[in-house]
Write an enzyme that holds these catalytic residues in place. Structure first.
Site, short mmCIF file in Angstrom:
data_model
loop_
_atom_site.label_atom_id
_atom_site.label_comp_id
_atom_site.label_asym_id
_atom_site.label_seq_id
_atom_site.Cartn_x
_atom_site.Cartn_y
_atom_site.Cartn_z
CD GLN A 1 -2.83 1.11 2.43
OE1 GLN A 1 -2.47 0.55 3.48
NE2 GLN A 1 -4.01 1.69 2.31
CD GLN B 1 -0.80 1.86 -6.65
OE1 GLN B 1 0.11 1.13 -7.02
NE2 GLN B 1 -1.52 2.59 -7.49
CD GLU B 2 -2.10 5.80 -0.82
OE1 GLU B 2 -1.97 6.89 -1.42
OE2 GLU B 2 -3.22 5.34 -0.52
CB SER B 3 4.41 7.73 -1.38
OG SER B 3 4.93 6.77 -0.46
CE1 TYR C 1 -4.13 3.25 -2.88
CE2 TYR C 1 -5.84 1.89 -1.87
CZ TYR C 1 -4.73 2.70 -1.75
OH TYR C 1 -4.20 2.96 -0.50
#
Length: 350
Positions: free
Chosen positions: A75, A78-80, A181
């Protein structure tokens, strides 16, 4: 008189020995190259070392088994992509930091997890622990919702689009961004799934201490860092804590050799802070190298008890678990190679 304070006994306050004199000397190369990524152990691999202890801690503190370290890592990626700079980790919508919190959401979940006096979405510890708390709550909501499907997918959808959107859709919302996502994170988890925890045999304080240490495999070494509560930033003393000429310890959240031992035993046995002091507190229970048991303390010295510079714990099968030096991580190593064999000083049983 040597005194070890058992946690079961009445203990007033928390006393830590001064960090000065953590070890007498450093006999290894402090300029050894550090691994960019921390791999293996604890079910986690392939993450930047500064993220690893926080991911493991966030997973450990959640009672929902679905919140694995690999899920949190996928996660975050994927976010940053583990970016932490304001330029790289600020979205067009205004989400901030490595876990991409909107200011309004951060106000709910953000706390000063790293103890630096400020709750900031830009601080790795604060961000990852807030991510873990939010995901843990979302998993609980997903389980109680009665909605069909993978509860991990529902929780991830709630993180991305808000739980209200999940409720409106009675499942994953029909937003291409949210569906993508969820799909990407669940499919890339395997990339971050490391080896399982080292299996520790036996029972009692020693075995429990080693199990507690094993849960910290891969945590970076930080000279002067670590406490009974967990990893912390360290410091440099003019000789120790440097990597490639720069003070690495002051920006590294981790343990040194003796703080790892102290942390591991602390729930049941309050050992002192430094390697030499730990030897002094346990030396009346010396153990032959041929009679080692899991949890025994092993010491290396450059000259007598006053020259002790390293401590490790016996992990069984000829192995030790220890925090070796700046630029390295908490690891399992063979007793014969953990430190120079000629420096081996002896073992004690706390």
């Amino acid at each position: 008189m040597k005194v070890l304070i058992r946690a079961a006994a009445a203990v007033i306050g928390l006393f830590l020995l001064a960090v000065t004199g953590l070890v007498a000397a450093v006999l290894v190369d402090e300029d050894a190259a550090a691994d960019e990524l921390s791999d293996g152990g604890g079910g986690l691999q392939g993450v930047p070392a500064e993220f690893r202890p926080w991911i493991l801690k966030a997973s450990e503190e959640c009672s929902e088994s679905e919140l694995t370290p690999a899920l949190l890592a996928a996660q975050l990626y994927q976010e940053s992509k583990f970016q932490t700079s304001r330029e790289a980790a600020t979205s067009d919508a205004g989400a901030q930091g490595p876990a991409q919190f909107m200011p309004s959401t951060w106000a709910t979940w953000g706390r000063d997890a790293d103890g630096n006096g400020e709750a900031s979405p830009w601080d790795i510890g604060d961000a990852v622990m807030a991510q873990g708390r939010m995901m843990c709550s979302l998993l609980k909501q997903a389980k109680s919702s009665g909605y069909s499907g993978d509860v991990r997918a529902l929780a991830l959808a709630g993180y991305n689009a808000g739980w209200g959107a999940v409720e409106d859709a009675r499942g994953i919302p029909p937003y291409a961004e949210t569906q993508n996502y969820v799909k990407i994170i669940l499919s890339t988890m395997v990339k971050f799934q490391g080896a399982g925890l080292y299996e520790v045999s036996g029972s009692g304080d020693g075995a429990d201490a080693v199990r507690r240490a094993v849960a910290r495999l891969g945590t970076p070494y930080a000279w002067g860092g670590g406490s009974p509560s967990g990893p912390t930033t360290g410091f440099c003393d003019g000789v120790n804590g440097y990597l490639n000429g720069t003070c690495s310890a002051s920006s590294t959240v981790g343990f040194d050799c003796s703080s790892l031992v102290q942390y591991s035993y602390w729930p049941s046995l309050h050992l002192p802070r430094t390697a030499a002091a730990q030897y002094g507190a346990t030396s009346d229970h010396a153990v032959s190298r041929n009679d080692l048991k899991v949890g025994d303390l092993l010491f290396w010295s450059n000259g007598g008890s006053s020259g002790i510079y390293h401590v490790a714990m016996y992990a069984g099968d000829g192995n030790v678990i220890h925090a070796p030096r700046t630029g390295k991580n908490v690891e399992i190593a063979s007793l014969t190679s953990a430190m120079p064999e000629s420096d081996y000083y002896g073992a004690t049983r706390p």
